[in-house]
Design a protein around this motif. Structure first.
Motif, PDB file in Angstrom:
ATOM      1  N   ILE A 177      15.573  -6.538   4.241  1.00  0.00           N
ATOM      2  CA  ILE A 177      14.303  -6.217   3.590  1.00  0.00           C
ATOM      3  C   ILE A 177      13.960  -4.787   3.324  1.00  0.00           C
ATOM      4  CG2 ILE A 177      11.832  -5.849   4.857  1.00  0.00           C
ATOM      5  CD1 ILE A 177      12.377  -8.449   6.803  1.00  0.00           C
ATOM      6  N   PHE A 178      14.879  -3.788   4.119  1.00  0.00           N
ATOM      7  CA  PHE A 178      14.518  -2.588   3.820  1.00  0.00           C
ATOM      8  C   PHE A 178      15.517  -1.901   2.838  1.00  0.00           C
ATOM      9  CE2 PHE A 178      12.904  -3.056   8.179  1.00  0.00           C
ATOM     10  CZ  PHE A 178      11.519  -2.665   7.697  1.00  0.00           C
ATOM     11  N   TRP A 220      14.542  -2.033  -1.028  1.00  0.00           N
ATOM     12  CA  TRP A 220      13.379  -0.823  -1.222  1.00  0.00           C
ATOM     13  C   TRP A 220      14.026   0.661  -1.205  1.00  0.00           C
ATOM     14  CZ3 TRP A 220       8.713  -1.985  -3.447  1.00  0.00           C
ATOM     15  CH2 TRP A 220       8.403  -3.256  -3.289  1.00  0.00           C
ATOM     16  N   ALA A 236       7.030   0.355   2.079  1.00  0.00           N
ATOM     17  CA  ALA A 236       7.173  -0.751   1.174  1.00  0.00           C
ATOM     18  C   ALA A 236       7.701  -1.920   1.472  1.00  0.00           C
ATOM     19  CB  ALA A 236       7.475  -0.105  -0.160  1.00  0.00           C
ATOM     20  N   ALA A 263       8.439  -3.396   4.411  1.00  0.00           N
ATOM     21  CA  ALA A 263       7.866  -4.059   5.333  1.00  0.00           C
ATOM     22  C   ALA A 263       6.494  -4.724   4.872  1.00  0.00           C
ATOM     23  CB  ALA A 263       7.327  -2.945   6.591  1.00  0.00           C
ATOM     24  N   ALA A 309       5.862  -5.476   1.741  1.00  0.00           N
ATOM     25  CA  ALA A 309       6.330  -6.592   0.822  1.00  0.00           C
ATOM     26  C   ALA A 309       6.600  -7.649   1.425  1.00  0.00           C
ATOM     27  CB  ALA A 309       7.190  -5.967   0.119  1.00  0.00           C
ATOM     28  N   ASN A 310       7.260  -7.405   2.743  1.00  0.00           N
ATOM     29  CA  ASN A 310       7.576  -8.483   3.239  1.00  0.00           C
ATOM     30  C   ASN A 310       6.391  -9.546   4.119  1.00  0.00           C
ATOM     31  OD1 ASN A 310       9.723 -10.508   4.500  1.00  0.00           O
ATOM     32  ND2 ASN A 310       9.190  -9.621   6.394  1.00  0.00           N
ATOM     33  N   ARG A 366       4.518 -11.363   1.588  1.00  0.00           N
ATOM     34  CA  ARG A 366       5.259 -12.282   0.896  1.00  0.00           C
ATOM     35  C   ARG A 366       4.486 -13.991   1.099  1.00  0.00           C
ATOM     36  NH1 ARG A 366      10.276 -12.276  -1.715  1.00  0.00           N
ATOM     37  NH2 ARG A 366      10.634 -10.422  -1.349  1.00  0.00           N
TER      38      ARG A 366
END
Lengths: 181, 200
Positions: free
Chosen positions: A89-90, A93, B18, B20, B22-23, B26
């Motif tokens: 997830i991180f 980005w 960003a 966090a 975006a997820n 989602r």
């Protein structure tokens, strides 16, 4: 306009002019860029753009399909399975953020620091999992866009990117303005 | 140098934020911490399993399948040549599933390995591109159906990755890993009628 206002106004102008002069003037030796010839600075900029482009493509590919990347992370058997999702997830980005920073001369050193750190981390991960432990794993470098087996080629590519990144922020390759960030 | 570090830290924080966000927004958010649901036969007991039970964690373990028991009699002795500890269904059980058509097969090998030969009707979902190819399975197979995942056999892990994704991310309830995979399929004569591909 009162005298005090005029003085303040005059002070502001001087302050702005001074800042501009600081930005435009060559920076002290050994502290920042601006010493190189124009073609070296241009090369540095091109190198920074190239590395940034690689990281943007890599990051966006993983952002597009984080589950596949989580699987790739898991395959390395370095991060505990439970935390593979957090990395997926991180990390992409962070790649994108660092790439964007690398593009702008003002933030180039910070971007290069992050990208250099990530590249060292990738080299260590591939070296440990693929070479030392002998795992036949997908490198997960570009998400679904470019599935390739992790190995010496991956390490070579990452090392090349690392050298280019370092060059792009070297004293001779950095542009004059905004190099102190 | 200090300001460079500070800027890098800010970039990290903004990027993480960003990620966090975006997820969170989602359409199908990922869980932050991956809750493992072990694939049915990862920890299979040493004794061969009857086909009516897919494994200790199988949600549909009590549900009988249509295969006649005589056809799926477990072999008296283990026949595999390696990877004895892996457990999982034996060749006879897989053959019975093929004969009755009571399970769908997923080939977790890469496309270049799948193309020359694979089990008839198998869906190719390479471990390197699970989410690219998952639509093929989702469109054809209900999540409750028995699915058997195989790869090259031996120590290949592709089938484990695919099976895990099917269970954890797509909520397939009845997933088996045929650990001996293609290696055994090529050796055992009984599989011949069920193999298709230009190389066969």
């Amino acid at each position: 306009m009162s005298t005090a206002t005029m003085a303040r106004s005059s002070g502001d102008t001087r302050s702005e002019a001074s800042e501009f002069a600081d930005e435009a003037a060559p920076l002290p030796h050994g502290q920042a860029g601006g010493e190189g010839k124009p073609w070296l600075r241009a090369a540095g900029h091109v190198c920074a753009l190239g590395v940034a482009a690689v990281f943007l493509v890599a990051g966006i590919g993983k952002i597009w399909e984080p589950r596949q990347f989580a699987m790739d992370v898991k395959n390395y058997k370095i991060v505990a399975d439970a935390y593979a999702n957090l990395v997926a997830i991180f990390l992409p980005w962070c790649e994108v953020g660092a790439a964007l920073a690398l593009i702008h001369p003002r933030y180039r050193r910070a971007g290069a620091l992050l990208i250099g750190g990530m590249l060292v981390m990738f080299i260590c991960a591939v070296g440990y999992s693929a070479l030392y432990k002998g795992l036949h794993i997908d490198c997960g470098c570009f998400g679904k866009a470019g599935a390739a087996q992790a190995g010496w080629r991956t390490i070579g590519f990452d090392a090349l990117l690392l050298v280019i990144t370092i060059f792009s922020v070297s004293r001779r390759a950095m542009p004059r303005m905004g190099t102190r960030g | 140098m200090k300001s460079t570090l500070l800027t890098a830290l800010v970039i990290l924080c903004v990027s993480s934020l960003a990620g966090a966000v975006a997820n969170t927004i989602r359409r199908t958010p990922m869980t932050w911490i991956r809750a493992e649901r072990p694939v049915t036969n990862n920890a299979a007991p040493e004794a061969p399993l009857p086909l009516t039970t897919a494994g200790p964690h199988d949600a549909r373990a009590d549900e009988p399948i249509t295969t006649p028991q005589s056809a799926v009699a477990a072999p008296a002795k283990p026949e595999s040549t390696k990877d004895e500890s892996a457990g999982g269904p034996k060749a006879e059980e897989i053959l019975a599933l093929l004969a009755t058509g009571s399970a769908r097969f997923v080939d977790a090998r890469e496309e270049r390995e799948f193309a020359p030969g694979h089990l008839r009707g198998a869906i190719n979902i390479p471990a390197s591109a699970i989410y690219d190819n998952i639509a093929k399975l989702l469109n054809e197979v209900p999540t409750g159906m028995k699915i058997v995942v195989y790869c090259g056999g031996g120590h290949c892990e592709a089938s484990h990755h695919v099976a895990e994704a099917l269970q954890n991310d797509f909520h397939f309830e009845n997933v088996l890993i045929y650990t001996h995979g293609w290696e055994e399929i090529e050796k055992v004569a009984g599989f011949k009628p069920y193999v298709e591909g230009p190389g066969q």
